[in-house]
Design a protein around this motif. Structure first.
Motif, PDB file in Angstrom:
ATOM      1  N   ARG A  48      -1.083  -1.789   6.857  1.00  0.00           N
ATOM      2  CA  ARG A  48      -0.421  -1.635   8.155  1.00  0.00           C
ATOM      3  C   ARG A  48      -0.257  -0.171   8.527  1.00  0.00           C
ATOM      4  O   ARG A  48      -0.354   0.211   9.688  1.00  0.00           O
ATOM      5  N   LEU A  69      -3.693  -0.282  19.828  1.00  0.00           N
ATOM      6  CA  LEU A  69      -2.686  -0.424  18.778  1.00  0.00           C
ATOM      7  C   LEU A  69      -1.586  -1.389  19.218  1.00  0.00           C
ATOM      8  O   LEU A  69      -1.160  -2.258  18.448  1.00  0.00           O
ATOM      9  N   SER A  73      -0.725  -4.958  17.459  1.00  0.00           N
ATOM     10  CA  SER A  73       0.486  -4.854  16.642  1.00  0.00           C
ATOM     11  C   SER A  73       1.690  -5.602  17.202  1.00  0.00           C
ATOM     12  O   SER A  73       2.609  -5.929  16.453  1.00  0.00           O
ATOM     13  N   GLU A  75       3.805  -8.517  18.438  1.00  0.00           N
ATOM     14  CA  GLU A  75       3.895  -9.977  18.411  1.00  0.00           C
ATOM     15  C   GLU A  75       4.217 -10.463  19.809  1.00  0.00           C
ATOM     16  O   GLU A  75       5.097  -9.926  20.469  1.00  0.00           O
TER      17      GLU A  75
ATOM     18  N   ARG B 130       8.674  -7.416  18.580  1.00  0.00           N
ATOM     19  CA  ARG B 130       8.481  -7.472  17.132  1.00  0.00           C
ATOM     20  C   ARG B 130       7.075  -7.022  16.812  1.00  0.00           C
ATOM     21  O   ARG B 130       6.124  -7.425  17.474  1.00  0.00           O
ATOM     22  N   TRP B 131       6.968  -6.186  15.795  1.00  0.00           N
ATOM     23  CA  TRP B 131       5.655  -5.686  15.398  1.00  0.00           C
ATOM     24  C   TRP B 131       5.112  -6.523  14.263  1.00  0.00           C
ATOM     25  O   TRP B 131       5.846  -6.871  13.341  1.00  0.00           O
ATOM     26  N   ARG B 132       3.820  -6.819  14.342  1.00  0.00           N
ATOM     27  CA  ARG B 132       3.191  -7.576  13.258  1.00  0.00           C
ATOM     28  C   ARG B 132       3.116  -6.703  12.019  1.00  0.00           C
ATOM     29  O   ARG B 132       2.749  -5.531  12.098  1.00  0.00           O
ATOM     30  N   PRO B 134       3.863  -6.693   7.334  1.00  0.00           N
ATOM     31  CA  PRO B 134       4.464  -7.339   6.175  1.00  0.00           C
ATOM     32  C   PRO B 134       5.985  -7.333   6.240  1.00  0.00           C
ATOM     33  O   PRO B 134       6.586  -6.385   6.745  1.00  0.00           O
ATOM     34  N   ILE B 145       3.984   2.858  13.692  1.00  0.00           N
ATOM     35  CA  ILE B 145       3.517   2.007  14.787  1.00  0.00           C
ATOM     36  C   ILE B 145       4.165   2.450  16.106  1.00  0.00           C
ATOM     37  O   ILE B 145       3.507   2.558  17.145  1.00  0.00           O
TER      38      ILE B 145
END
Lengths: 153, 298
Positions: A48, A69, A73, A75, B130-132, B134, B145
Motif C-alpha cells: 500500500r 491514486l 484508493s 472506498e 475510507r481508504w482501501r 490493510p 495516501i
C-alpha cells in the motif's frame, strides 16, 4: 531499490510481478550472469505504501491518469461521477492482432493500482488476442479472471 | 566500493550501482512535482485556511472568503483539502460529480462561479471517506495516501487561470507543514480560531511553524468572538473583551478579521449559500467580505 547479485557483482534484472490477491506482492529479479532468481515479497502495508506514492516500480508502462491514486484508493469512489474515458484504442486505428478496450473496461482498469496496471493490462490483452477477441469489455475481463485465476486483478 | 564484510566480500553501495529501472522511480516522483508546479503556475495566489483545532469555523471561513472573492468578479477555486471530513462542496452549493475534460478533471460549479473540488464530490453520498488498505496499519500508510491524493486534487484538476485558490485544510498544525512540503509557501495563510484561552497554545504553535517556513502573510481570524442580541442590539463578547487581541499579541500575529457569532453563518452555509451572498448586510457577512478584500489586496 536495487538488487545486486553478490557472487557476480551484477545488477539483478526485473522478471515479473505477482499479485496473489491478498494485498501482498511478489517481484522476481534474476541475475543476468548466473540466472539466480530472488523474490522481493511485500506485506499488504508495504504494498500500500508503494501504491500511495503514485509510482510504478520498474517504470511506467501506461501514462498517469487523472486522480488515479484517488480512484484506486478511495472506498466507494463514485466512478459514475465521471464519464468513462475513451476506449484505449480507437477502432479506426487498430492494427491487425491489436485489441481494443471499451470505455467501461478502461474505467475498471483504472481501479487497478498504477504500479501493476501495465502488467494487468498486458495479461488481459494477451488473453483476448490469443482467443481472437477484438474488444475487451468488463464481461471479457470477468471471463479472463476465471479462466486465468486472476483473483485480485 | 564498500569495505569487505567481516569474513566476506565487498559489496557495492546503492550509488555505485547503476540501474535505470530503480532510477525511473525518482524520475516519476520528479514528474509528479513538475505537473504540480505547472498547474500552480496558472494560479496567481494560493490562500490556505487552517486551524489548530476543529470546530472553529474554518470551512465556513473558506467558503465565505471564496464566495466573496468570486462575487467581486475574481476567478476563484476552492479545494477542500480536509479529505477525511469534506464539507466545502456543500457549503458552496456544488453538487454532482466531477467530469473528466481534455486537460484533466473539471471542477464542479459552486455559487458565484467558484470552481470547487472536494472528496465529497467523488465518494458516494453519505458514505464515510475510507481508504482501501490493510487493517491495523492505517497510521503508517494513510498519510502517504492523503498527501498523494491532495497532490492529485491540485495537479490533475483543470483549474484554468485562477486569481485565487482557497485551500481549506484539515485541522491540525502538522497539516500546514505537510501542505508547505507539497506546494511550497502559500501566498496567504489564514489561521482561524475562537479567541479562547484554550486556543492560545495551538495558535502560537501554528504561527511559529509558519514563521520558520518563511510564510510572510499570516492573518488571524478570530471567529465567534462576540454576539449581538437581535432584539436590543447590544453586543457582548463571548470570550472576554480583548480575547482576539491578546491571542494575536501572544502569537505575534495580526488580527485580520473578527467575525461575530451569527447562527445564520452555519445555516446558510449548510444550505449552500454562504452568508456573504445570502445575507450580505449582517455584521458577520460584512466581516467576511472585508476579510476577503484584505486577502485579495495583501
Amino acid at each position: 531499490m536495487k538488487f545486486l547479485c553478490v557472487d557476480c557483482d551484477r545488477v539483478m534484472e526485473y522478471v515479473e510481478r505477482r499479485l496473489p490477491g491478498d494485498g501482498t506482492m511478489a517481484v522476481v529479479y534474476a541475475c543476468p550472469a548466473c540466472d539466480r532468481e530472488t523474490a522481493l515479497l511485500t506485506n499488504p502495508m508495504e504494498t500500500r505504501l508503494v501504491s500511495g506514492l503514485g509510482i510504478e516500480v520498474g517504470g511506467r508502462t501506461v501514462p498517469p491518469e487523472p486522480l488515479e491514486l484517488v480512484r484506486s484508493s478511495l472506498e466507494g469512489f463514485e466512478s459514475g461521477s465521471q464519464p468513462a474515458p475513451p476506449a484505449v484504442e480507437d477502432s479506426d486505428t487498430l492494427r491487425p492482432g491489436q485489441v481494443r478496450w471499451s470505455g467501461p473496461a478502461s474505467e475498471r482498469l483504472l481501479a487497478v493500482p498504477s504500479f501493476v496496471r501495465g502488467m494487468v493490462k498486458r495479461i488481459y490483452g494477451e488473453y483476448a488476442a490469443e482467443r481472437g477477441i477484438s474488444e475487451i469489455t468488463p464481461e471479457i475481463m470477468d471471463r479472463a479472471r476465471i479462466d486465468l485465476g486472476l483473483e485480485g486483478m | 566500493m564498500n569495505g569487505p564484510r567481516e569474513g566476506g566480500r565487498p559489496i557495492r553501495t546503492y550509488h555505485e550501482v547503476a540501474d535505470p529501472r530503480a532510477e525511473s522511480v525518482a524520475e516519476q516522483v520528479a514528474d509528479q512535482g513538475r505537473r504540480l508546479r505547472a498547474r500552480l503556475a496558472s494560479i496567481d495566489r494560493v490562500v490556505a485556511v487552517g486551524s489548530g483545532k476543529g470546530g472553529v469555523g474554518k470551512s465556513a471561513t473558506s467558503a465565505n472568503v471564496a464566495a466573496a472573492l468570486a462575487a467581486s468578479g475574481r476567478s476563484v477555486g476552492a479545494l477542500d483539502a480536509d479529505l477525511d471530513g469534506p464539507s466545502l462542496a456543500r457549503m458552496l452549493g456544488a453538487r454532482g460529480g466531477l467530469a473528466r475534460g481534455v486537460d484533466g478533471i473539471e471542477p464542479a460549479a459552486g455559487v458565484a462561479g467558484v470552481k470547487v473540488v472536494s472528496m465529497d464530490l467523488l465518494a458516494r453520498e453519505d458514505s464515510p471517506v475510507r481508504w482501501r488498505g490493510p487493517q491495523g496499519h492505517g497510521s503508517l500508510w494513510q498519510s502517504v495516501i492523503e498527501t498523494g491524493a491532495l497532490r492529485e486534487l491540485i495537479s490533475d484538476v483543470a483549474w484554468g487561470h485562477l486569481d485565487v485558490l482557497v485551500l481549506d485544510l484539515p485541522p491540525g498544525t502538522e497539516k500546514l507543514a505537510r501542505l508547505i512540503d507539497l506546494v511550497g509557501r502559500p501566498d496567504v495563510v489564514l489561521l482561524v480560531t475562537t479567541p479562547s484561552e484554550a486556543a492560545r497554545g495551538v495558535v502560537a504553535r501554528s504561527a511559529s511553524l509558519l514563521g520558520e517556513a518563511g510564510v510572510e502573510r499570516v492573518g488571524l481570524v478570530a471567529n465567534m468572538g462576540s454576539w449581538t442580541c437581535p432584539h436590543c442590539g447590544v453586543t457582548e463578547p463571548l470570550f472576554g473583551a480583548d480575547g482576539a487581541r491578546q491571542l494575536a499579541r501572544d502569537a505575534d500575529l495580526e488580527v485580520w478579521a473578527e467575525i461575530p457569532f451569527d447562527a445564520r453563518v452555519s445555516a446558510d452555509t449548510d444550505d449552500g449559500l454562504p452568508i456573504v451572498l445570502g445575507a450580505p448586510d449582517r455584521p458577520a457577512a460584512r466581516a467576511f467580505a472585508a476579510l476577503a478584500e484584505r486577502v485579495a489586496r495583501s
